[in-house]
Design an enzyme around this catalytic site. Structure first.
Site, short mmCIF file in Angstrom:
data_model
loop_
_atom_site.label_atom_id
_atom_site.label_comp_id
_atom_site.label_asym_id
_atom_site.label_seq_id
_atom_site.Cartn_x
_atom_site.Cartn_y
_atom_site.Cartn_z
N SER A 164 43.89 53.80 41.45
CA SER A 164 42.63 53.42 42.09
C SER A 164 42.74 53.29 43.60
CB SER A 164 42.12 52.11 41.50
OG SER A 164 43.12 51.11 41.58
N HIS B 89 41.19 45.09 44.63
CA HIS B 89 41.18 46.38 45.28
C HIS B 89 40.73 46.24 46.73
CE1 HIS B 89 40.95 47.52 41.00
NE2 HIS B 89 41.67 48.54 41.39
N ASP C 43 36.24 42.36 44.03
CA ASP C 43 37.06 41.81 42.95
C ASP C 43 38.31 41.12 43.47
OD1 ASP C 43 38.63 43.93 43.74
OD2 ASP C 43 38.59 44.96 41.80
#
Length: 355
Positions: free
Chosen positions: A74, A239, A236
């Site tokens: 990610s 990230h 969050d």
């Protein structure tokens, strides 16, 4: 066992197919397994598909184009941002294009949630596109999913080896320091920091042994993020935000230029005043894991690649380049004035791709 010996043993265990659990200790592994489920629940699931950064960058810049394949998880895909200009790929390709004064075609194969075991599939997809450079960001999900570090390193070694055998330069951003992630509670925070640093050191050893160069990404989730979590982390708190991905790319761009032999001649040799020099790989790997932004690449001493303590490497702290306004990618390469086919493009090269 010291950190240097532990990193060397872990990399060796991976090369030999061993489990490597003894390097970390059964207790350390057990705590991580028990706490990782809670951490993933707090962080949440990756249910957002980031914009695809695949495309052409460096509008109006001359040929020949530089072709970059972006592989990993990610952090490579740019999870959490809404606009393609905020992704790691866009920041990276824009930076390389600006500093090299060349067009850049970036193709993203990164997948949100990918672990090191996913690299084999991503390499399979990347090889037919014939990139000049592959940039790999992997490891964080291995830690939060309690993957044995030796298994993580083994998958990475195979991926780097295959890319290098194809004549592709490789830059690997090693596992970041997950001990700085705010949603991760004690004791997992301390365990995650130790685990991620040891994994990063072992990644460095195996990357160099297989012909690539590594860059420590500890500062991406380290002091800069700790000082400004609302700016450099996404919603969050796990990230990075768009600004965070820009910081990540700024660390990678100088090493990408070095891998492509595009740095100025006055940066060819290590500078002792910048704490750069030549070391055995295991010692350099441990120092790099603890010193964010450190590049490690193989070298020779007296015509020999190895000394009594293993592979010789250069430890570098590359100068970061001035940031430029991040471009959005073009789907097609700039063609000649008559509208004919691009001089070095093809249908495969210009079509958008990625996972």
């Amino acid at each position: 066992m010291g950190a240097t010996g532990a990193a060397r043993k872990l990399a060796s265990a991976a090369a030999l197919g061993g489990g490597g659990l003894s390097v970390l200790g059964a207790g350390l592994y057990g705590v991580l397994v028990a706490e990782a489920k809670f951490a993933r629940k707090v962080i949440g699931n990756a249910d957002h598909t980031p914009p695809d950064a695949t495309g052409w960058y460096g509008r109006g810049r001359p040929a020949p184009a530089i072709r970059i394949a972006l592989l990993g998880d990610s952090s490579a895909a740019g999870y959490g941002v809404q606009r393609v200009e905020g992704t790691t790929g866009a920041h990276l390709a824009t930076g390389v294009a600006a500093q090299a004064d060349r067009r850049v075609h970036l193709r993203s194969f990164a997948v949100v949630g990918a672990q090191s075991s996913a690299l084999a599939h991503q390499v399979d997809a990347a090889l037919p596109t014939h990139p000049d450079l592959a940039v790999v960001l992997i490891g964080a999900n291995d830690v939060t999913h309690s993957v044995l570090p030796s298994a993580s390193v083994r998958h990475l070694a195979e991926g780097v080896r295959r890319l290098r055998e194809a004549g592709i330069a490789v830059v690997v951003g090693t596992c970041p320091d997950l001990g700085t992630i705010r949603p991760i509670p004690p004791p997992l925070k301390q365990v995650a920091r130790e685990w991620s640093r040891r994994l990063a050191a072992a990644q460095t050893i195996t990357v160099v042994e297989n012909g690539g160069r590594s860059v420590s990404l500890g500062d991406i989730l380290g002091p800069e993020f700790e000082a400004a979590p609302a700016v450099l982390f996404g919603p969050d708190r796990f990230h990075p935000s768009a600004d965070g991905y820009k910081q990540l790319a700024s660390v990678l761009v100088p090493s990408c230029l070095a891998a492509l032999d595009l740095l100025p001649a006055d940066e060819a040799l290590p500078e002792p005043l910048r704490r750069e020099g030549i070391l055995p790989v295991a010692a350099a790997a441990v120092r790099a894991a603890r010193t964010p932004g450190t590049e490690v690449d193989g070298t020779e001493v007296g015509g020999n690649q190895r000394g009594l303590r293993g592979r010789w490497v250069e430890l570098r702290h590359r100068r970061r380049r001035p940031s430029t306004e991040t471009e959005s990618p073009d789907e097609h390469e700039d063609g000649p004035a008559d509208g004919g086919p691009a001089e070095d493009g093809s249908a495969e090269d210009t079509a958008p791709g990625g996972e």
